[in-house]
Design a protein around this motif. Sequence first.
Motif, PDB file in Angstrom:
ATOM      1  N   ASP A 132      -5.938  -5.758  -7.665  1.00  0.00           N
ATOM      2  CA  ASP A 132      -4.968  -4.678  -7.465  1.00  0.00           C
ATOM      3  C   ASP A 132      -3.964  -5.035  -6.377  1.00  0.00           C
TER       4      ASP A 132
ATOM      5  N   ALA B 109       0.085  -5.646  -6.780  1.00  0.00           N
ATOM      6  CA  ALA B 109       1.043  -4.879  -5.981  1.00  0.00           C
ATOM      7  C   ALA B 109       1.947  -5.797  -5.172  1.00  0.00           C
TER       8      ALA B 109
ATOM      9  N   SER C  93       2.928   1.148  -3.928  1.00  0.00           N
ATOM     10  CA  SER C  93       2.169   1.107  -5.179  1.00  0.00           C
ATOM     11  C   SER C  93       1.274   2.340  -5.293  1.00  0.00           C
ATOM     12  N   SER C  94       1.452   3.116  -6.349  1.00  0.00           N
ATOM     13  CA  SER C  94       0.640   4.322  -6.540  1.00  0.00           C
ATOM     14  C   SER C  94      -0.822   3.986  -6.823  1.00  0.00           C
ATOM     15  N   ASN C  95      -1.087   2.797  -7.362  1.00  0.00           N
ATOM     16  CA  ASN C  95      -2.470   2.394  -7.640  1.00  0.00           C
ATOM     17  C   ASN C  95      -3.273   2.179  -6.364  1.00  0.00           C
ATOM     18  N   LEU C  96      -2.582   1.978  -5.245  1.00  0.00           N
ATOM     19  CA  LEU C  96      -3.259   1.684  -3.980  1.00  0.00           C
ATOM     20  C   LEU C  96      -3.336   2.903  -3.069  1.00  0.00           C
ATOM     21  N   HIS C  97      -3.034   4.081  -3.598  1.00  0.00           N
ATOM     22  CA  HIS C  97      -3.132   5.294  -2.790  1.00  0.00           C
ATOM     23  C   HIS C  97      -4.551   5.832  -2.847  1.00  0.00           C
ATOM     24  N   THR C  98      -5.477   5.052  -2.302  1.00  0.00           N
ATOM     25  CA  THR C  98      -6.886   5.411  -2.240  1.00  0.00           C
ATOM     26  C   THR C  98      -7.356   5.237  -0.793  1.00  0.00           C
TER      27      THR C  98
ATOM     28  N   THR D 166       0.821  -1.214   0.000  1.00  0.00           N
ATOM     29  CA  THR D 166       0.000   0.000   0.000  1.00  0.00           C
ATOM     30  C   THR D 166       0.857   1.267   0.000  1.00  0.00           C
TER      31      THR D 166
END
Length: 325
Positions: free
Chosen positions: A292, A296, A50-55, A47
């Motif tokens: 996702d 990651a 990974s930029s995709n998991l910056h939610t 988390t």
Amino acid sequence: MRNHTPVTEFLLTGIPHTQGLEHALFVFFLAFYLLTLVGNLLILLATLTSSNLHTPMYFFLGNLSVFDIFFPSVSSPKMMLYLLGRSRTISYQGCACQLFFYHFLGCTECFLYTVMAYDRFAAICHPLRYTAIMNPRVCAILTLSTWMGSSVHASVLTFLVFKLPYCGPKEVGSFFCDIPVVLPLACADTSLAHRVSVTNVGVVALLCFLLVLTSYTRIVISILRISSSEGRHRAFSTCSAHLTSVLLFYGPVILIYLRPASSPWLDSVVPLFNNIVNPSLNPLIYSLRNKDMKLALRKVLLAQCLSLTVSEFSPFLQWRQSSFQ
């Protein structure tokens, strides 16, 4: 007023009816403890990197991973030491610290599951306004509120339990210090501490459960309104992991604190599941059906393997370079 010798340490009796199984239990608990640490560290690392998991969803999942690292560490190291034949005694201050951090982290998880349910409610019921509702400031305030509220909750319980005099016996009928097994050892009236602790734990757990139930009721209604079966399946899959974790969390809480009568067997066996087994399951629950997160995790593991390979072969490469020169 009678003179009493205050208790300076307690004796952990451990898990009942397990004599002769100490080494097997040590291996079993050590495996789960290491699995918990490795799994949650990987989730946390994924988390963060990974930029995709910056939610918001993965932000709260990262907080849950931090909790799952610390929560079993409250009782597992001491338990595994006495399974190896070390002393079963724990100091008065150590017992108070165990009780505080157990309820502090346990309450944090309860609040965090509620916040995660609200996050899923906002994502599914208000998808167009989701980023505005769960903005970084709101996420930070919610997370800080969970930790501060849990600190107040645990401080009140610890103060009520350990302001009482303890003058013997000192045998704690479990593998760690908790309210149901420590409070009966007090040599004073425990009715106030018992009522407040049961009410406090019960109100917090019930309120959080009702908020989670309300969120998922609205989520189910919104999912049923989705016309396509693929959309319904996608929406449900985003909530299934969180819902599974909530059910695994509230089951032991109800059995330990909200049952009418005490049971020595349940007081020892049920916390084992809640303290050791449950934190090791959360990384599996949140990664098995999450594409996702699996992607990651693969990137994190691949990066770690490459770094280890480079570090192992770097002396050989340096030697080859020097030999050619």
